[in-house]
Design a protein around this motif. Structure first.
Motif, PDB file in Angstrom:
ATOM      1  N   THR A 105      17.470   8.018 -24.361  1.00 56.57           N
ATOM      2  CA  THR A 105      17.944   6.632 -24.475  1.00 56.57           C
ATOM      3  C   THR A 105      16.897   5.663 -23.943  1.00 56.57           C
ATOM      4  O   THR A 105      16.570   4.648 -24.578  1.00 56.57           O
ATOM      5  N   LEU A 109      14.586   2.783 -25.910  1.00 58.48           N
ATOM      6  CA  LEU A 109      14.703   1.379 -25.528  1.00 58.48           C
ATOM      7  C   LEU A 109      13.333   0.726 -25.277  1.00 58.48           C
ATOM      8  O   LEU A 109      13.162  -0.470 -25.507  1.00 58.48           O
ATOM      9  N   VAL A 150      20.486   2.332 -30.890  1.00 59.48           N
ATOM     10  CA  VAL A 150      19.651   2.158 -29.701  1.00 59.48           C
ATOM     11  C   VAL A 150      18.399   1.349 -30.043  1.00 59.48           C
ATOM     12  O   VAL A 150      17.907   0.569 -29.220  1.00 59.48           O
ATOM     13  N   GLY A 190      23.640   1.612 -24.800  1.00 64.91           N
ATOM     14  CA  GLY A 190      22.761   2.667 -25.287  1.00 64.91           C
ATOM     15  C   GLY A 190      23.185   4.038 -24.792  1.00 64.91           C
ATOM     16  O   GLY A 190      23.218   5.005 -25.566  1.00 64.91           O
TER      17      GLY A 190
END
Length: 430
Positions: A105, A109, A150, A190
């Motif tokens: 995640t 990001l 995401v 996310g």
């Protein structure tokens, strides 16, 4: 003719020409330019080269940030840094699913957060992350949904959030205090997306997945990956700690310094010109959109259309605005792409500000919802790009269905942030 009628006629002409251009299957960028030119002529200003040129330069600084930040990410990828990180995480934590999902995640990001573009996240890390998720047994449709959601959140995450920056510029609000109001919801949404869609999966061959991941070049290590980020963050810290004693560098130059650091430290030779050319080609749709959005906003301001939209929005029932945010924002993004921020976002923030809400937190909440429009027609640029990169070959409708639960979570988080922005105002001072 009164001003309201005049502005309505100009707005009608702009909408008509935009719709006509889309029916002819012209790109969104060309359609916006045609709409702006038509509005300028309808407003009695002719084809004003001056206003078109001024509008085209509106978001020049943001374009420079996108170019230098994406160049940095592309150099990091071409040097093998991204492959080194993904492969190392998978080898170390492939038996510890929860830790690996958290790390994936964060990895997804970072590219969009630094560049402001979800498409960069998909292109830089989407393919490798999808390989890892498939290796964990996650179905392809859910893998594609995870990467898209995401990636969208990464575009909204700080430090570079396009929707927040463009809307803030439109209301003359400094882009300050957005870090935590954007970071916390993006991180929470996310992680929820990753665990909801990626926690369970059919048994898979982890060794085969490891073999499919690209092998980083010999000599790549964590120091060569971390040092460019240290340079970037160091320039930010120095500038903010001693603002009067240091030269103002600006984000484009900071990203360029980080990119050059990564280039120098690369264990393998790279063609900097070729990477730069690839970066511009990669960003051309985004740069074109921002340029045409600037022209559109300039003409809307010149003819009074922007003021009409602002006044109309401010006089709308508040309950109706709150109840339809989850529709207005994604649809406006699907039609206008990033142009939705100055066209729709500016009047909404003016409304919220007159109500006594916190404009920073409210804008952060809106920025969480906007990315959902990138999967909807007629544009659906990032949605379709995600499907291609992840190798999903099923129906696009099933892909949208897989995105539904995370999308609802984002809508709820974003709407609550707007409604309770005053109570959440403490986030801006953290």
């Amino acid at each position: 003719m009164d001003m309201t009628t005049y502005a309505l006629i100009v707005l009608g002409v702009m909408v008509l020409f935009y719709a006509g251009a889309k029916l002819l299957k012209l790109s969104t960028e060309i359609s916006m330019f045609i709409a702006a030119a038509a509005g300028c002529v309808a407003g009695g200003f002719g084809f004003s080269a001056r206003h078109i040129a001024e509008g085209a330069m509106t978001y020049l600084d943001i374009n420079l940030i996108f170019i230098t930040a994406t160049l940095f990410m592309n150099i990091l990828k071409e040097s093998g840094g991204v492959a080194f990180v993904v492969r190392g995480m998978f080898r170390r934590f492939r038996r510890q699913r929860a830790i690996l999902l958290v790390l994936l995640t964060i990895l997804l990001l970072i590219p969009g957060a630094l560049t402001g573009a979800g498409s960069v996240t998909v292109l830089i890390a989407g393919g490798m992350v999808s390989t890892v998720l498939l290796g964990l047994g996650v179905p392809k449709v859910k893998t594609a949904a995870i990467v898209f959601i995401v990636a969208g959140l990464s575009a909204a995450a700080p430090p570079i959030s396009l929707w927040a920056m463009m809307t803030a510029a439109g209301v003359n609000m400094p882009y300050v205090g957005f870090f935590w109001p954007l970071m916390l919801p993006c991180l929470v949404a996310g992680l929820l997306t990753m665990f909801i869609l990626g926690w369970r999966g059919a048994p898979a061959d982890l060794e085969r997945a490891l073999e499919e991941l690209p092998v980083p070049p010999a000599g790549m290590n964590w120091l060569k990956i971390i040092l460019p980020f240290v340079v970037f963050l160091g320039l930010i810290v120095v500038g903010r700690t001693w603002p009067h004693e240091t030269v103002v560098t600006g984000l484009p130059l900071m990203f360029l310094c980080a990119a050059l650091t990564s280039y120098v430290l690369s264990p393998q030779k790279m063609d900097l010109f070729q990477i730069s050319q690839k970066t511009i080609e990669q960003l051309l749709p985004l740069l074109g959109t921002l340029t045409c959005v600037g022209i559109l906003v300039q003409i809307m301001t010149l003819t009074g259309v922007r003021g009409l939209l602002a006044v109309t929005t401010v006089t709308l029932p508040v309950a109706l605005v709150f109840a339809t945010l989850f529709i207005i924002l994604p649809v406006s993004e699907a039609v206008l792409m990033w142009g939705a921020a100055p066209v729709i976002g500016v009047p909404l923030i003016l409304l919220f500000n007159t109500m006594g809400l916190n404009p920073i937190v409210a804008l952060a909440g809106m920025s969480i919802i906007w990315p959902l429009g990138d999967a909807l027609p007629p544009t659906a640029i990032i949605g379709r790009l995600t499907v291609d990169v992840t190798g999903y070959q099923g129906s696009y409708g099933q892909f949208l269905k897989a995105c539904l639960i995370p999308a609802v979570i984002m809508m709820i988080i974003g709407t609550l942030m707007v409604v309770y922005s005053k109570q959440l105002g403490f986030l801006t001072g953290l």
